[in-house]
Scaffold this active site. Structure first.
Site, short mmCIF file in Angstrom:
data_model
loop_
_atom_site.label_atom_id
_atom_site.label_comp_id
_atom_site.label_asym_id
_atom_site.label_seq_id
_atom_site.Cartn_x
_atom_site.Cartn_y
_atom_site.Cartn_z
N GLY A 19 0.87 -1.34 -0.13
CA GLY A 19 0.14 -0.04 -0.04
C GLY A 19 0.84 1.32 0.01
N ASN A 20 0.28 2.40 0.20
CA ASN A 20 1.03 3.66 0.41
C ASN A 20 0.35 4.37 1.36
OD1 ASN A 20 -0.96 5.38 -0.92
ND2 ASN A 20 -0.77 4.07 -2.44
N ARG A 21 0.92 5.70 1.72
CA ARG A 21 0.53 6.43 2.70
C ARG A 21 -0.73 7.34 2.50
NH1 ARG A 21 4.69 5.83 6.71
NH2 ARG A 21 6.84 5.49 5.60
N SER A 22 -1.19 7.16 1.49
CA SER A 22 -2.33 8.34 1.07
C SER A 22 -3.52 7.96 2.14
CB SER A 22 -2.77 7.87 -0.12
OG SER A 22 -3.98 8.69 -0.51
N ALA A 70 -3.97 7.61 -4.81
CA ALA A 70 -2.63 7.27 -5.11
C ALA A 70 -2.70 5.47 -5.62
CB ALA A 70 -1.84 7.34 -3.79
#
Ligand code: CTP
Length: 410
Positions: free
Chosen positions: A210-213, A276
């Site tokens: 995943g990512n930090r969005s 994102a």
């Protein structure tokens, strides 16, 4: 912004949730609305007029036969002035009266005399709510007037039992009031799709890449477009509930988000691609939890769908497509490249390290005509409005489909 200087009548009827109407009243006043409160006799058993008078700095209307009040703010004046009538809480008794046009107190008189939309927040015991008589009354009232219903919600009731019947929270009612009053805004009937959050690409049943969005920018855009009257669909990976009146589509992966966006593209006037989206996903998803071992492990990644590139191939000239570029170096160069490659009308560029998860954002707006606008550090809600200000210039003529949208029941 939507509620500023708007004339709202807040009717409070006799239920234990009446105490929450004070919080709602306070929110409305803080949002800049001019609020006239009407308390029924039963409501006064639960809350004092003085509470509302202190919050609104206006006389609170309780007695239909007070001559002085009648000359100043009688039901006819109130009915004429009101742009929205909120009744929170709404008891089964007052609902029944409204459904048959009874006018036996200041609140029912005002509603009968007014043409303003009604926003109803029912609150009662579950059995009263599900009683066919109550449901029939609601159906009958909704068929006659412009009515929006929010709640009741499931939860603990005054009796101590649990069930459907709790009044919606004051913040939710405030949000619904904004939606009702925003419907005729400058984006009325425009169909807007917003994506929000970071996609999650599964590795096994419990792990993902995943990512930090956080999704905050997308939610702020959805709300801002809604507050300008647009019909908004929010395609999101976060579990957060959408703003009132916004269609919510829950997705997880780039693939699912791509399907949701592309499926809606033909009916979309404006796409705001704030999510994102992962560029890669694990080539294989393990059926069971991957167990550790001492050996190193390599995960093979394969490309995901590039949603905006697909959009670029299918889009029409009358659609406005806005992309986002979250970069950590050479912001403008990369953003300009994406603007061209993805055939965007506008790209919102920012420093990924500063923006992700933060409440504020500093962005640069780059449009296809070469215009570059650097915005200062602003709350994301304000950034959303600045983006929409630019989009308003790009949207062509009147919307394609002037058919009014179906009103959701909250
Ligand atoms: N985007 C998309 N599909 C992807 C990746 C990104 O539609 N698979 C969209 C994003 O929602 C954003 C824009 O494309 O609006 C730019 O995303 P970004 O990740 O910054 O760019 P990429 O095209 O992925 O390029 P790079 O990874 O090289 O920075």
């Amino acid at each position: 912004m939507v509620l500023k200087d708007r004339s709202i009548v807040l009717g409070v009827t006799g239920g234990i949730a009446a105490y929450k109407a004070a919080a709602l009243c306070s929110h409305l006043v803080q949002a800049g609305a001019v609020v006239d409160v009407i308390l029924t006799d039963a409501a006064r058993e639960f809350v004092a007029p003085l509470t509302f008078q202190a919050l609104t700095h206006r006389p609170v209307i309780t007695d239909m036969f007070a001559l002085l009040a009648e000359t100043e703010i009688g039901h006819v004046t109130l009915a004429r002035r009101a742009e929205l009538i909120i009744i929170a809480p709404l008891t089964a008794n007052t609902l029944a009266k409204l459904a048959v046009g009874l006018a036996d107190n200041m609140l029912t008189c005002t509603v009968l005399a007014a043409t303003a939309p009604l926003l109803l927040a029912p609150a009662m015991e579950s059995h009263m709510w599900i009683n066919p008589l109550t449901q029939d009354n609601l159906t009958r009232l909704c068929a006659q007037r412009d009515v929006t219903v929010i709640g009741p919600k499931e939860g603990r009731l005054a009796s101590g039992a649990s069930g459907v019947g709790r009044m919606a929270e004051p913040e939710e009612i405030l949000d619904a009031a904004q939606w009702v009053l925003a419907r005729r805004g400058p984006l009325a009937e425009r169909r807007v799709v917003v994506t929000a959050g970071g996609t999650r690409e599964p590795l096994d049943p419990i792990r993902f890449l995943g990512n930090r969005s956080s999704g905050q920018m997308g939610y702020a855009l959805a709300r801002a477009a809604r507050d300008r009257g647009a019909r908004v669909t929010l395609i999101t990976t976060t579990g957060q509930p959408p703003p009132f009146g916004v269609e919510w589509v829950a997705v997880e992966t780039a693939e699912e988000m791509g399907e949701a966006v592309l499926g809606r593209l033909p009916e979309t006037d404006l796409l705001l691609m704030a999510a994102a989206v992962a560029d890669y996903r694990p080539a294989a998803v393990a059926e069971h939890k991957i167990k550790k071992s001492e050996a190193e492990r390599t995960v093979t990644l394969v490309r995901t769908i590039d949603i905006l590139s697909q959009v670029a191939e299918r889009r029409r000239a009358d659609q406005v497509i806005v992309g986002f570029a979250a970069e950590t170096e050479d912001l403008i160069v990369h953003a300009q490249d994406k603007l061209r490659r993805k055939k965007l009308d506008l790209i919102v560029a920012n420093d990924a390290r500063q923006a992700m998860g933060a409440a504020e954002n500093q962005v640069v707006l780059l449009s296809a005509d070469g215009r570059v606008e650097q915005l200062p550090l602003l709350p994301k809600e304000e950034v959303a409005h600045r983006i929409l200000d630019r989009v308003m210039d790009l949207l062509p003529g009147p919307p394609a489909d002037p058919a009014p949208g179906k009103r959701p029941l909250g």
